[in-house]
Scaffold this motif. Sequence first.
Motif: not given
Lengths: 325, 539
Positions: B108-109, B111-112, B117-118, B120, B156, B169, B172
Amino acid sequence: MAVVSTIIKRLLLGLLTLFVVSLIIFGSIQFLPGDFAEAVLGQAATTETVAAFRKELGLDQPSYIRYFDWIGSVMTGDFGTSFSGRAASGVDRSRSVAELIAPRLANTLFLAGMTAVVAVPLALILGITAALWRNSYYDRIVNASTLTTISFPEFFVAYILVLLLGTLWAVFPSLADVQQGMSFGERVYKTALPSLTLTLVIVAHLMRMTRAAIINLLASPYIEMAQLKGESPMRVILFHALPNAWAPIATVTAFNLAYLVVGVVVVEVVFVYPGIGQLMVDAVSSRDIPVVQACALIFAATYILLNLIADVIGIATNPRLLHPK
Amino acid sequence: MSNSGGDRLLEMRNIRIEGFADEKWNPIIRGVDLSLDRGEVLGLIGESGAGKSTLGKASMGYTQPGCRISGGTIVFDGIDLRELSSSRLQRIWGSRIAYVAQSAAASFNPAHKLIDQTVAAAVREGISSDSTARDDARKLYASLQLPEPGSIGERYPHQVSGGQLQRVMTAMALSPRPDLIIFDEPTTALDVTTQVEVLGAIRDIVENFNTAAIYITHDLAVVAQMADRIKVLRYGNEVEEADTREMLAEPKMDYTKSLWAVRTLRKEAKSSAKNVLDIENVDASYGGSAKVLHDVSIRLPLGRTVAIVGESGSGKSTAARVVTGLLPASNGRVLFNGDQLPPDIKNRSKEQLRRIQMIYQMADTAMNPRQTVGEIIGRPLEFYHGLKGKEKEAKVFELLESIELNEEFYDRLPGELSGGQKQRICISRALAAEPDVIICDEVTSALDQIVQEGILQLLMRQQRERGISYLFITHDIATVEAISDEIVVMLNGRVVEQGIKDEVLSPPHPEYTEKLLKSVPEMDPCWLDRVFQEKSIAV
């Protein structure tokens, strides 16, 4: 908030550093060979005259008293009075240090600002695009050309630019003799060549570090994950790598901006630009201690402040610090 | 659409993949076929380096930087992925094939926010609007039994635990409702108790959405729960493929059988009246912050093996650091043969240091890469026993022989050894000191199963021949069953229980031991169903 307290801690640490630096500046000036009084009055002066002159300047006091006098008045914004032009000739034509430094500092900041406005965005764009198209011809050309400019000493770059843009094709003036009362446009025109020289020097460093910081992150599992989610290469760089690269980029940028303020004496000399670097060199050779000290302190403060800002950017872009568990 | 079968989703034919190293292209996958129907789950198993992850990613048409697909065809739902432009391929990855990585924490990044992220990919591909995708993500979080599904997405990655991240994840991957998900060792980095939850969640999701999946793992018991079919890979070749039950009941190839055999290694537990090491009421903390060990007491009988089991963060390794003196205890004491050891390593005599040795999980980082095997093993011989020259060399050869390596290894550097060989060198370095106690910290966790067996056999043989006592730290119950005489169960820095292996492993158990043992996957394909059935009854 953890972030605020961290920032406050950094600020206090910065002040402490500045204090230590002031001690070092003051201490090292004691080691400058020769004495201002003797330097001004010459060898013919009698011991009495020298003693009287020293007394006037306060040089007869023990050093710790002089240090506290100095640092005390600096804290109230008073950098003292320059040694030159003192009453040796009968009339006191000396000027306050602040009065001497202010226009020079303004010139230096103008040159630094003008360079930074061009160089920083340019370096970021070049660094990001080079990382995006790494190992392409574009990347190689950008790398090779920045490596070239970084490899030459800056005075050499400066003279080449004078030769090309000042003499062969006289686009810009070779002398950057700005004066008070010039219009903004005139100033920009005059400082074009020194600014271009500095741009070439710092873009190389900044661009290469930006590229390295981003490429370093491209090996992270979250970058592969982003690619496997079908993100385009541009979005991978801008949205996934860059936000995690701000801290190293900010550090390099701060370092280069600090260089623009404190390290440009050579370029100032080549273009006869009345900046603070030249003032300091002159002051050292004429043993004008208050000016030397004030310049050194301003340089130190610039370094500390810029690095502090880089630290704060590093903290503010780190979600671990910004959003604690 | 030109589906070859009725509901064939993926068809890979004669796939060859190469990686660039040492100035040339080296084969990683040597012509493997793989086919998958809609809604089917294929298990890919094999040891590290078998190419399972590479093959899994190749089914998306992706190779890692430095690798290339050099031959074969990949047809996904009638589309030849190898013929697609990279932008078309990106659209497929965002919408129809999703990937779940091994380490969610790293994937996972940082920063986001999780929910950004899920959703996107689904939003970018226009599969659903931003707000629908977010609502859907929250529903997925809930169905994956994440706590506070309404708000967990606003956090985060570093703010949630590893097991939770792994489930996020999975959400995601599901967000764009793909036809195929590649699960690349999704539970390997998790503790067993967390693993059960994630396995259950993944299986439900795959069933409910009729998603096809390729499930990559090196853990046979896990794959037995998840897959309809199993394909075994070795050195980039297919060894065999069969339906899960068939494969488990009667594997055809010798290699597959050997994979199965490792789990049957088991030593008989013996007791001993005399203790070589007593850890008594030890408290410890790192740098004055929160205590990580609370009143820990562990005894190590002479010539026996005590296994310390527990999840990450339970204080297993900290206990080892207290014994070695690397972390002085803040309270309590450590007795060696009845005499108290100085808490701090700095105050221990050379003799005290010699008698307790340590072997680490990562043999790689525990050796100086610039020293040859001879230097690495020779060092303790010189330091503790004052051996030099020929005498030292002879002793090194003797030690190499005892770890089943020959004299040729004397001049090699660690980089020239395999993982198992490296760990053997570390063992012989510990043996060189002629210790009474060796602390083994997860020494087999980073190794493949077959290599693990060899290392465990070696350790047991050394114990029989030299009477060494082991303090064996591990999170793997199979290893514990294989090697230990006694078991210590730890949780949150406390000892839950210590006892003879057979007593600890057979009921009645304290509550936590029960949960831990229940969570260890078994080869029986019905195991996971059983666990969840028992749970629902208990609730």
